[in-house]
Design a protein around this motif. Structure first.
Motif, PDB file in Angstrom:
ATOM      1  N   PRO A  85      24.806 -18.582  43.311  1.00 28.71           N
ATOM      2  CA  PRO A  85      23.446 -19.146  43.315  1.00 28.71           C
ATOM      3  C   PRO A  85      23.470 -20.660  43.541  1.00 28.71           C
ATOM      4  O   PRO A  85      24.373 -21.360  43.089  1.00 28.71           O
ATOM      5  CB  PRO A  85      22.950 -18.829  41.897  1.00 28.71           C
ATOM      6  CG  PRO A  85      24.196 -18.875  41.068  1.00 28.71           C
ATOM      7  CD  PRO A  85      25.342 -18.453  41.959  1.00 28.71           C
ATOM      8  N   SER A 125      20.683 -23.649  42.909  1.00 28.93           N
ATOM      9  CA  SER A 125      19.351 -23.947  42.371  1.00 28.93           C
ATOM     10  C   SER A 125      19.226 -25.435  42.107  1.00 28.93           C
ATOM     11  O   SER A 125      20.174 -26.070  41.633  1.00 28.93           O
ATOM     12  CB  SER A 125      19.103 -23.172  41.065  1.00 28.93           C
ATOM     13  OG  SER A 125      19.230 -21.784  41.267  1.00 28.93           O
ATOM     14  N   GLU A 152      17.348 -21.278  45.181  1.00 35.70           N
ATOM     15  CA  GLU A 152      16.067 -21.537  44.520  1.00 35.70           C
ATOM     16  C   GLU A 152      15.911 -23.048  44.364  1.00 35.70           C
ATOM     17  O   GLU A 152      16.725 -23.684  43.689  1.00 35.70           O
ATOM     18  CB  GLU A 152      16.005 -20.870  43.141  1.00 35.70           C
ATOM     19  CG  GLU A 152      16.231 -19.357  43.151  1.00 35.70           C
ATOM     20  CD  GLU A 152      17.694 -18.964  43.099  1.00 35.70           C
ATOM     21  OE1 GLU A 152      18.545 -19.835  42.811  1.00 35.70           O
ATOM     22  OE2 GLU A 152      18.001 -17.793  43.359  1.00 35.70           O
ATOM     23  N   ASP A 153      14.884 -23.604  44.992  1.00 36.98           N
ATOM     24  CA  ASP A 153      14.693 -25.051  44.975  1.00 36.98           C
ATOM     25  C   ASP A 153      13.229 -25.429  44.770  1.00 36.98           C
ATOM     26  O   ASP A 153      12.329 -24.750  45.281  1.00 36.98           O
ATOM     27  CB  ASP A 153      15.155 -25.675  46.302  1.00 36.98           C
ATOM     28  CG  ASP A 153      16.652 -25.605  46.488  1.00 36.98           C
ATOM     29  OD1 ASP A 153      17.388 -25.970  45.562  1.00 36.98           O
ATOM     30  OD2 ASP A 153      17.088 -25.182  47.581  1.00 36.98           O
ATOM     31  N   GLU A 195      11.491 -20.834  46.967  1.00 36.21           N
ATOM     32  CA  GLU A 195      11.444 -22.290  46.904  1.00 36.21           C
ATOM     33  C   GLU A 195      10.056 -22.852  47.200  1.00 36.21           C
ATOM     34  O   GLU A 195       9.207 -22.196  47.794  1.00 36.21           O
ATOM     35  CB  GLU A 195      12.441 -22.882  47.899  1.00 36.21           C
ATOM     36  CG  GLU A 195      12.179 -22.509  49.348  1.00 36.21           C
ATOM     37  CD  GLU A 195      13.226 -23.084  50.281  1.00 36.21           C
ATOM     38  OE1 GLU A 195      13.894 -24.065  49.904  1.00 36.21           O
ATOM     39  OE2 GLU A 195      13.373 -22.550  51.386  1.00 36.21           O
TER      40      GLU A 195
END
Length: 289
Positions: free
Chosen positions: A22, A24, A75-76, A127
């Motif tokens: 991941p 993030s 994920e941002d 995101e």
């Protein structure tokens, strides 16, 4: 790379792998209240987990099977500028490359329940970026992003003279949910200028063979992908809003599925249930006053 050997065994050489990669971040955001806020970032991230795997279960009972569940995700929340009676500005770039797993292969010649593969690669992207919001002020978001997210790869499973061997069940999943390039204000002046290139892929081609076998070399695949984007939206109530962008999203799950089974019974079949679509809201401009 993982290699297991279950030749001439009972329940030998089996493997279970769950590589997770991941990426993030919450970064490069700017906010102000009756003031000035600036955020500048140039972010580059690379992440890799796992690799290729191969198992053999020749002349075994229940040997050389694989359970593989690679997950690569991104994920941002980045370059979001918001202000109340002030000025907020964020600028920068984000370059992400994340990979989990790779090629998976088995062989199970002359085996019983050997060399089977169950695989569930997942490559989600979630995101929000390049958003400018203002309440009685000015906000600017200028951002460029590239993302490459990959989980799993090609799969092969081969046996001759097997019984319920070298079957493949795979369910690759590659969703993408993005909110970007939004300029919104209430008596304000927001500006969002964004470019993005997103690629997420889960799984790959599947190849099986099971000559002179029983119940072997079958493939069941259930790929699913659904990119959902909201981008390039300008909205204002008593102000001026500008949203300008260039966006590319490519989401893929699975690939070709091929099998052969010469002189076999209940072998060499392919069953597939696919799910693919796109849900996009983009290029809207609205104002009041």
């Amino acid at each position: 790379t993982t290699h297991t050997n279950g030749h001439d065994s009972v329940l030998g050489g089996n493997s279970a792998e769950g590589p997770v990669s991941p990426v993030s971040s919450v970064s490069g955001n700017a906010g102000s209240f009756i003031g000035t806020s600036d955020a500048i970032q140039d972010n580059t991230v690379g992440s890799d987990a796992g690799g290729n795997s191969f198992s053999t279960g020749h002349d075994s009972v229940g040997g050389g099977n694989q359970l593989v569940t690679p997950v690569a995700s991104a994920e941002d929340v980045t370059c979001v500028a918001g202000t109340t009676v002030g000025t907020a500005e964020c600028t920068g770039s984000n370059d992400v490359d994340t990979n989990a797993g790779g090629y998976d292969g088995t062989t199970g010649d002359d085996s019983t329940v050997g060399g089977n593969i169950v695989q569930t690669p997942q490559a989600p992207v979630v995101e929000g970026f390049g958003v400018a919001g203002a309440w009685g002020g000015e906000s600017t978001s200028a951002f460029a992003e590239t993302k490459d997210v990959n989980a799993g790869g090609d799969t092969t499973s081969n046996d001759d003279n097997g019984t319920f061997s070298s079957n493949v069940v795979t369910a690759p999943w590659a969703p993408a949910a993005q909110v970007s390039n939004i300029a919104a204000a209430w008596i304000g002046n927001p500006t969002s200028v964004v470019s993005s290139d997103t690629k997420n892929n889960a799984g790959g081609n599947v190849d099986a063979s099971a000559d002179e076998s029983v119940g072997s070399g079958n493939i069941v695949t259930a790929p699913a992908t659904l990119p959902a984007d909201v981008h390039t939206i300008a909205a204002t109530w008593g102000g001026n809003a500008l949203a300008e962008g260039s966006h590319n999203t490519e989401s893929t799950a699975g690939g070709n599925a091929e099998t052969t089974a010469v002189n076999s019974a209940g072998s060499g079949n392919v069953g597939s249930v696919t799910g693919a679509g796109a849900a996009n809201v983009y290029s809207w401009a609205t104002s009041w006053v």
